[in-house]
Design a protein around this motif. Structure first.
Motif, PDB file in Angstrom:
ATOM      1  N   GLU A  54      52.625  36.895  38.829  1.00  0.00           N
ATOM      2  CA  GLU A  54      52.524  38.299  39.039  1.00  0.00           C
ATOM      3  C   GLU A  54      51.937  37.856  39.433  1.00  0.00           C
ATOM      4  OE1 GLU A  54      54.316  40.609  36.068  1.00  0.00           O
ATOM      5  OE2 GLU A  54      53.962  42.396  36.690  1.00  0.00           O
ATOM      6  N   VAL A  55      51.343  39.565  40.552  1.00  0.00           N
ATOM      7  CA  VAL A  55      50.205  39.955  41.490  1.00  0.00           C
ATOM      8  C   VAL A  55      50.237  41.344  41.390  1.00  0.00           C
ATOM      9  CG1 VAL A  55      48.686  39.812  43.131  1.00  0.00           C
ATOM     10  CG2 VAL A  55      49.553  37.696  42.474  1.00  0.00           C
ATOM     11  N   LYS A  56      49.861  42.186  40.769  1.00  0.00           N
ATOM     12  CA  LYS A  56      49.525  43.589  41.096  1.00  0.00           C
ATOM     13  C   LYS A  56      48.564  43.998  41.650  1.00  0.00           C
ATOM     14  CE  LYS A  56      52.927  44.720  37.390  1.00  0.00           C
ATOM     15  NZ  LYS A  56      53.430  45.843  35.999  1.00  0.00           N
ATOM     16  N   LYS A  57      48.842  45.496  42.537  1.00  0.00           N
ATOM     17  CA  LYS A  57      47.409  45.835  42.884  1.00  0.00           C
ATOM     18  C   LYS A  57      46.948  47.228  42.444  1.00  0.00           C
ATOM     19  CE  LYS A  57      46.398  43.526  46.837  1.00  0.00           C
ATOM     20  NZ  LYS A  57      46.456  43.198  48.783  1.00  0.00           N
ATOM     21  N   LEU A  58      46.085  47.573  42.640  1.00  0.00           N
ATOM     22  CA  LEU A  58      46.563  49.275  42.005  1.00  0.00           C
ATOM     23  C   LEU A  58      44.529  49.643  43.035  1.00  0.00           C
ATOM     24  CD1 LEU A  58      46.687  51.480  40.530  1.00  0.00           C
ATOM     25  CD2 LEU A  58      45.254  50.814  38.371  1.00  0.00           C
ATOM     26  N   LYS A  59      44.921  50.241  44.053  1.00  0.00           N
ATOM     27  CA  LYS A  59      44.045  50.315  44.864  1.00  0.00           C
ATOM     28  C   LYS A  59      43.520  49.020  45.295  1.00  0.00           C
ATOM     29  CE  LYS A  59      44.391  55.307  44.244  1.00  0.00           C
ATOM     30  NZ  LYS A  59      43.600  56.959  43.564  1.00  0.00           N
ATOM     31  N   ARG A  60      41.860  49.379  45.368  1.00  0.00           N
ATOM     32  CA  ARG A  60      40.741  47.970  45.085  1.00  0.00           C
ATOM     33  C   ARG A  60      41.070  47.500  43.793  1.00  0.00           C
ATOM     34  NH1 ARG A  60      36.807  49.912  44.064  1.00  0.00           N
ATOM     35  NH2 ARG A  60      36.990  51.783  43.704  1.00  0.00           N
ATOM     36  N   LEU A  61      41.821  47.511  43.120  1.00  0.00           N
ATOM     37  CA  LEU A  61      41.498  46.357  42.325  1.00  0.00           C
ATOM     38  C   LEU A  61      42.852  45.678  42.674  1.00  0.00           C
ATOM     39  CD1 LEU A  61      39.966  48.139  41.287  1.00  0.00           C
ATOM     40  CD2 LEU A  61      40.935  47.818  38.823  1.00  0.00           C
ATOM     41  N   THR A  62      42.956  44.076  41.960  1.00  0.00           N
ATOM     42  CA  THR A  62      44.070  42.821  42.146  1.00  0.00           C
ATOM     43  C   THR A  62      44.045  42.755  40.862  1.00  0.00           C
ATOM     44  OG1 THR A  62      43.760  42.982  44.432  1.00  0.00           O
ATOM     45  CG2 THR A  62      45.185  41.267  43.436  1.00  0.00           C
ATOM     46  N   PHE A  63      45.268  42.573  39.880  1.00  0.00           N
ATOM     47  CA  PHE A  63      45.031  41.891  39.196  1.00  0.00           C
ATOM     48  C   PHE A  63      45.855  40.665  39.114  1.00  0.00           C
ATOM     49  CE2 PHE A  63      43.347  45.236  36.703  1.00  0.00           C
ATOM     50  CZ  PHE A  63      43.825  46.241  37.458  1.00  0.00           C
ATOM     51  N   GLN A  64      45.516  39.691  38.779  1.00  0.00           N
ATOM     52  CA  GLN A  64      47.178  38.155  38.634  1.00  0.00           C
ATOM     53  C   GLN A  64      47.015  37.644  37.407  1.00  0.00           C
ATOM     54  OE1 GLN A  64      44.390  36.094  41.403  1.00  0.00           O
ATOM     55  NE2 GLN A  64      46.685  35.907  42.678  1.00  0.00           N
ATOM     56  N   PHE A  65      48.055  36.917  37.086  1.00  0.00           N
ATOM     57  CA  PHE A  65      48.808  36.412  35.655  1.00  0.00           C
ATOM     58  C   PHE A  65      48.821  35.309  36.438  1.00  0.00           C
ATOM     59  CE2 PHE A  65      49.470  36.816  31.522  1.00  0.00           C
ATOM     60  CZ  PHE A  65      50.463  37.001  30.836  1.00  0.00           C
ATOM     61  N   GLY A  66      48.130  34.285  35.552  1.00  0.00           N
ATOM     62  CA  GLY A  66      48.416  32.638  35.439  1.00  0.00           C
ATOM     63  C   GLY A  66      49.999  32.261  35.568  1.00  0.00           C
ATOM     64  N   ASP A  67      50.281  31.437  36.549  1.00  0.00           N
ATOM     65  CA  ASP A  67      51.561  30.742  36.277  1.00  0.00           C
ATOM     66  C   ASP A  67      52.527  30.286  35.113  1.00  0.00           C
ATOM     67  OD1 ASP A  67      51.255  29.168  39.258  1.00  0.00           O
ATOM     68  OD2 ASP A  67      51.988  30.560  38.663  1.00  0.00           O
ATOM     69  N   ALA A  68      50.877  30.231  34.225  1.00  0.00           N
ATOM     70  CA  ALA A  68      51.741  29.648  32.860  1.00  0.00           C
ATOM     71  C   ALA A  68      51.260  30.772  31.438  1.00  0.00           C
ATOM     72  CB  ALA A  68      50.645  28.124  32.476  1.00  0.00           C
ATOM     73  N   ARG A  69      50.464  31.391  31.763  1.00  0.00           N
ATOM     74  CA  ARG A  69      50.914  32.879  30.857  1.00  0.00           C
ATOM     75  C   ARG A  69      49.379  33.057  30.385  1.00  0.00           C
ATOM     76  NH1 ARG A  69      55.996  33.741  28.722  1.00  0.00           N
ATOM     77  NH2 ARG A  69      54.955  35.903  27.896  1.00  0.00           N
ATOM     78  N   LYS A  70      48.866  31.930  30.925  1.00  0.00           N
ATOM     79  CA  LYS A  70      47.097  31.715  29.713  1.00  0.00           C
ATOM     80  C   LYS A  70      46.570  32.298  29.942  1.00  0.00           C
ATOM     81  CE  LYS A  70      47.012  28.079  27.696  1.00  0.00           C
ATOM     82  NZ  LYS A  70      46.769  26.758  26.688  1.00  0.00           N
ATOM     83  N   ASP A  71      46.131  32.957  31.201  1.00  0.00           N
ATOM     84  CA  ASP A  71      44.506  33.361  31.734  1.00  0.00           C
ATOM     85  C   ASP A  71      45.178  34.611  33.249  1.00  0.00           C
ATOM     86  OD1 ASP A  71      45.994  30.702  33.672  1.00  0.00           O
ATOM     87  OD2 ASP A  71      44.509  32.123  34.869  1.00  0.00           O
ATOM     88  N   SER A  72      44.189  35.397  33.317  1.00  0.00           N
ATOM     89  CA  SER A  72      44.457  36.930  34.049  1.00  0.00           C
ATOM     90  C   SER A  72      43.382  36.815  34.825  1.00  0.00           C
ATOM     91  CB  SER A  72      45.009  37.696  33.618  1.00  0.00           C
ATOM     92  OG  SER A  72      45.186  38.494  34.349  1.00  0.00           O
ATOM     93  N   SER A  73      43.084  37.115  35.940  1.00  0.00           N
ATOM     94  CA  SER A  73      41.325  37.706  36.614  1.00  0.00           C
ATOM     95  C   SER A  73      41.770  38.648  37.041  1.00  0.00           C
ATOM     96  CB  SER A  73      42.152  36.913  37.354  1.00  0.00           C
ATOM     97  OG  SER A  73      42.566  36.800  38.900  1.00  0.00           O
ATOM     98  N   LEU A  74      40.835  40.150  37.484  1.00  0.00           N
ATOM     99  CA  LEU A  74      41.008  41.091  37.959  1.00  0.00           C
ATOM    100  C   LEU A  74      40.152  41.027  38.552  1.00  0.00           C
ATOM    101  CD1 LEU A  74      41.187  44.593  38.240  1.00  0.00           C
ATOM    102  CD2 LEU A  74      39.353  44.652  35.990  1.00  0.00           C
ATOM    103  N   HIS A  75      40.377  41.407  39.713  1.00  0.00           N
ATOM    104  CA  HIS A  75      39.731  41.499  41.419  1.00  0.00           C
ATOM    105  C   HIS A  75      39.144  42.893  42.103  1.00  0.00           C
ATOM    106  CE1 HIS A  75      37.624  39.604  44.621  1.00  0.00           C
ATOM    107  NE2 HIS A  75      38.470  40.741  45.911  1.00  0.00           N
ATOM    108  N   ILE A  76      38.051  43.062  42.222  1.00  0.00           N
ATOM    109  CA  ILE A  76      37.935  44.310  42.365  1.00  0.00           C
ATOM    110  C   ILE A  76      37.038  44.311  44.126  1.00  0.00           C
ATOM    111  CG2 ILE A  76      36.369  46.108  42.491  1.00  0.00           C
ATOM    112  CD1 ILE A  76      36.384  46.579  39.628  1.00  0.00           C
ATOM    113  N   THR A  77      37.526  44.660  44.575  1.00  0.00           N
ATOM    114  CA  THR A  77      36.800  44.644  46.014  1.00  0.00           C
ATOM    115  C   THR A  77      36.643  45.606  46.819  1.00  0.00           C
ATOM    116  OG1 THR A  77      39.070  43.769  46.809  1.00  0.00           O
ATOM    117  CG2 THR A  77      37.510  44.412  48.902  1.00  0.00           C
ATOM    118  N   ALA A  78      35.575  45.822  47.404  1.00  0.00           N
ATOM    119  CA  ALA A  78      34.182  47.107  47.719  1.00  0.00           C
ATOM    120  C   ALA A  78      33.641  48.199  46.939  1.00  0.00           C
ATOM    121  CB  ALA A  78      35.047  47.589  48.556  1.00  0.00           C
ATOM    122  N   ALA A  79      33.367  46.805  45.463  1.00  0.00           N
ATOM    123  CA  ALA A  79      33.033  48.018  44.544  1.00  0.00           C
ATOM    124  C   ALA A  79      32.405  49.100  44.107  1.00  0.00           C
ATOM    125  CB  ALA A  79      32.002  47.377  43.110  1.00  0.00           C
TER     126      ALA A  79
END
Lengths: 108, 114
Positions: A54-79
């Motif tokens: 799953e990928v979700k976006k919240l304005k400049r924040l992008t959240f990813q959930f790993g395929d195996a559901r054991k990891d996640s990342s948060l990416h911020i653009t233009a902090a």
């Protein structure tokens, strides 16, 4: 007990830069939430992810959930300086347990 | 609703004294959590309640800590006797039923034991 590891522990960047922070688990998440905490306040929910990939976006924040559901990342653009805070991931079941967090500082 | 309300906001006490922290959850929420936050250990789950019943207290550090939820609108966390290593920020949070619902946190109680 499920162990949550967040990295990096500290991150200091200039306004306008991009960044990614990570949350890893020793086992599969039921579901995962990201919270942000500002000084003197309690954590506030940013997003909930449930489905692997799953990928979700919240304005400049992008959240990813790993395929195996054991990891996640948060990416911020233009902090921006307003993004400064402690970013926490939480495994959510009947209980709710948090990682140690990434403390982000965005300098103007 | 005013959100989750914790009191006091700050507490300074002497070692050996009893400390009681209070929490009023959001009306209608089924779950209530107590956490302790320090720089060294992060945000630790101490205990949580479902419909006023304690479900898991495995995070309570030792017998000096106890928590109660006598009704749906009030919970306490008590430390007796307090020790300097108990100094931390204590948060209460509440959540509605459903596993993926948002948890709402109070502003915390900053406890200093001298």
């Amino acid at each position: 007990t499920q162990l949550l590891e967040q990295s990096p522990q500290f991150l200091s960047i200039q306004e306008g830069e991009n960044l990614t922070v990570y949350c890893n688990s020793s086992s599969v998440f039921s579901s995962l939430q990201w919270y942000r905490q500002e000084p003197g306040e309690g954590p506030v929910l940013l997003v909930t992810v449930v489905t692997g990939g799953e990928v979700k976006k919240l304005k400049r924040l992008t959240f990813q959930f790993g395929d195996a559901r054991k990891d996640s990342s948060l990416h911020i653009t233009a902090a921006q300086p307003g993004d400064t805070g402690l970013y926490l991931c939480a495994q959510v079941d009947n209980d709710m347990r948090f990682g140690a967090g990434t403390r982000l500082t965005v300098k103007p | 609703d005013a959100g989750v309300i914790q009191s006091p906001r700050h507490e300074v006490t002497e070692m050996g004294q009893e400390v009681t922290l209070r929490c009023k959850p959001i009306s209608g929420h089924d779950y209530l959590f107590w956490y302790r936050q320090t720089m060294m250990r992060g945000l630790e789950l101490l205990i949580y309640f479902n419909n006023n019943v304690p479900i898991d207290d495995s995070g309570m550090p030792e017998d000096r800590f106890s928590a109660k939820m006598p009704n749906a609108s009030f919970s306490t966390l008590k430390i007796q006797p307090s020790e300097p290593r108990d100094s931390a920020v204590y948060f209460c949070a509440s959540r509605d039923r459903g596993l993926n619902t948002e948890a709402f946190f109070g502003q915390g109680t900053r406890l200093t034991v001298v």
